[in-house]
Design an enzyme around this catalytic site. Structure first.
Site, PDB file in Angstrom:
ATOM      1  N   VAL A  37     -11.410   3.234   1.523  1.00 59.23           N
ATOM      2  CA  VAL A  37     -10.924   4.025   0.387  1.00 59.23           C
ATOM      3  C   VAL A  37      -9.888   3.244  -0.417  1.00 59.23           C
ATOM      4  CG1 VAL A  37     -11.363   6.252   1.500  1.00 59.23           C
ATOM      5  CG2 VAL A  37      -9.140   5.131   1.823  1.00 59.23           C
ATOM      6  N   ASP A  79       0.429   3.559   4.063  1.00 61.01           N
ATOM      7  CA  ASP A  79      -0.643   4.253   3.354  1.00 61.01           C
ATOM      8  C   ASP A  79      -1.683   4.811   4.312  1.00 61.01           C
ATOM      9  OD1 ASP A  79      -1.539   1.705   4.075  1.00 61.01           O
ATOM     10  OD2 ASP A  79      -2.205   1.143   2.076  1.00 61.01           O
ATOM     11  N   GLY A  86       0.786  -1.242   0.000  1.00 61.53           N
ATOM     12  CA  GLY A  86       0.000   0.000   0.000  1.00 61.53           C
ATOM     13  C   GLY A  86       0.810   1.279   0.000  1.00 61.53           C
ATOM     14  N   ARG A 117      -4.930   0.195  -6.994  1.00 62.95           N
ATOM     15  CA  ARG A 117      -3.752   0.873  -6.425  1.00 62.95           C
ATOM     16  C   ARG A 117      -3.232   1.968  -7.356  1.00 62.95           C
ATOM     17  NH1 ARG A 117      -2.098  -2.133  -2.013  1.00 62.95           N
ATOM     18  NH2 ARG A 117      -2.159  -4.395  -2.194  1.00 62.95           N
ATOM     19  N   ASP A 167      -5.339   2.670  10.473  1.00 60.33           N
ATOM     20  CA  ASP A 167      -6.737   2.337  10.741  1.00 60.33           C
ATOM     21  C   ASP A 167      -6.842   1.879  12.195  1.00 60.33           C
ATOM     22  OD1 ASP A 167      -9.389   1.637  10.542  1.00 60.33           O
ATOM     23  OD2 ASP A 167      -9.112   0.021   9.111  1.00 60.33           O
ATOM     24  N   ASP A 181      -5.634  -0.474  -1.927  1.00 62.63           N
ATOM     25  CA  ASP A 181      -6.334  -1.430  -2.796  1.00 62.63           C
ATOM     26  C   ASP A 181      -7.629  -1.926  -2.195  1.00 62.63           C
ATOM     27  OD1 ASP A 181      -5.004  -3.033  -0.717  1.00 62.63           O
ATOM     28  OD2 ASP A 181      -5.713  -4.739  -1.898  1.00 62.63           O
TER      29      ASP A 181
HETATM   30  P1  IMP Z   1      -4.419  -1.239  10.603  1.00 63.84           P
HETATM   31  O1  IMP Z   1      -3.420  -2.321  10.910  1.00 63.84           O
HETATM   32  O2  IMP Z   1      -5.814  -1.605  11.055  1.00 63.84           O
HETATM   33  O3  IMP Z   1      -4.019   0.130  11.064  1.00 63.84           O
HETATM   34  O4  IMP Z   1      -4.589  -1.229   9.052  1.00 63.84           O
HETATM   35  C1  IMP Z   1      -3.698  -0.695   8.256  1.00 63.84           C
HETATM   36  C2  IMP Z   1      -3.626  -1.448   6.957  1.00 63.84           C
HETATM   37  O5  IMP Z   1      -4.922  -1.919   6.542  1.00 63.84           O
HETATM   38  C3  IMP Z   1      -3.153  -0.500   5.918  1.00 63.84           C
HETATM   39  O6  IMP Z   1      -1.771  -0.652   5.726  1.00 63.84           O
HETATM   40  C4  IMP Z   1      -3.947  -0.933   4.704  1.00 63.84           C
HETATM   41  O7  IMP Z   1      -3.193  -1.896   4.013  1.00 63.84           O
HETATM   42  C5  IMP Z   1      -5.186  -1.579   5.204  1.00 63.84           C
HETATM   43  N1  IMP Z   1      -6.352  -0.650   5.164  1.00 63.84           N
HETATM   44  C6  IMP Z   1      -6.987  -0.077   6.206  1.00 63.84           C
HETATM   45  N2  IMP Z   1      -8.002   0.697   5.796  1.00 63.84           N
HETATM   46  C7  IMP Z   1      -8.027   0.612   4.454  1.00 63.84           C
HETATM   47  C8  IMP Z   1      -8.851   1.231   3.432  1.00 63.84           C
HETATM   48  O8  IMP Z   1      -9.795   2.010   3.688  1.00 63.84           O
HETATM   49  N3  IMP Z   1      -8.542   0.900   2.165  1.00 63.84           N
HETATM   50  C9  IMP Z   1      -7.529   0.057   1.831  1.00 63.84           C
HETATM   51  N4  IMP Z   1      -6.730  -0.518   2.739  1.00 63.84           N
HETATM   52  C10 IMP Z   1      -6.969  -0.243   4.045  1.00 63.84           C
HETATM   53 MG    MG Z   2      -0.983  -2.045   4.369  1.00 67.54          MG
END
Ligand code: IMP
Ligand code: MG
Length: 183
Positions: free
Chosen positions: A158, A104, A48, A170, A107, A164
């Site tokens: 998004v 990227d 990402g 992407r 979350d 993606d």
């Molecule tokens: P986290 O570990 O929950 O913070 O998620 C982060 C990873 O989840 C990012 O590096 C993205 O690869 C993926 N991700 C989280 N939200 C989205 C989104 O809205 N679109 C696409 N990928 C996302």
């Molecule tokens: Mg990621």
């Protein structure tokens, strides 16, 4: 592809301007902390972060290393975070280095939390986090923080500019949401 797009959240121009601004902030920070430039390690999280990292690193006129890492967090088609785990080896020579993780989107924060704690085990000089996007989540703040954030976005899925859905979109140059029937 274009017919799958519901809304443009962030245009190409706004992304470009913000990436330049973050680049300038980072360049300021790096030139302050760094008498020995060769200790800078930039760590984009694949896949990402590749578009963001490619644009960002060209704003940083330093002698630095790029170390790609992979963390998996959205297996298969699921949109619910299943936590994060390393999907590649971490470089083993991070002691005394200034590490900047580039991703990227922040979350739940589990990707960054996992990476950061593994990096910290190696006694780096510093670990900072730079993300293009931070989601303002309905179910509370993320478990890890970013030091540099490009844009805060609402709690929506998004794609584009590296992000993606099931491996697609992407290459789209803007940050967009998708129509229900594309998901
Ligand atoms: P986290 O570990 O929950 O913070 O998620 C982060 C990873 O989840 C990012 O590096 C993205 O690869 C993926 N991700 C989280 N939200 C989205 C989104 O809205 N679109 C696409 N990928 C996302
Ligand atoms: Mg990621």
């Amino acid at each position: 592809m274009l017919r799958d797009i519901a809304n443009v959240l962030i245009s190409e121009e706004r992304i470009r301007d913000r990436v330049h601004a973050i680049g300038a902030d980072l360049a300021g920070e790096f030139s302050r902390i760094e008498e020995d430039e060769s200790s800078l390690v930039l760590m984009p999280v694949m896949t990402g972060a590749m578009v963001f990292a490619a644009d960002l690193i060209r704003q940083l006129p330093f002698k630095l290393k790029l170390e790609l890492v992979a963390v998996s967090s959205y297996p298969g088609k699921s949109m619910a975070s299943k936590g994060a785990m390393m999907a590649s080896d971490l470089p083993k020579d991070l002691e005394g280095k200034h590490v900047l993780i580039i991703d990227d989107i922040l979350d739940s924060g589990s990707t960054i939390a996992v990476l950061k704690s593994l990096i910290e085990e190696q006694n780096p000089a510093s670990v900072k986090v730079c993300v293009l996007l931070e989601k303002i989540r309905k179910d509370g703040p993320p478990i890890a923080k970013a030091d540099y954030v490009g844009f805060e976005i609402p709690d929506e899925f998004v794609v584009g500019y590296g992000l993606d859905y099931d491996g697609y979109y992407r290459n789209h140059p803007e940050i967009v949401t998708l129509h229900e029937d594309a998901l």
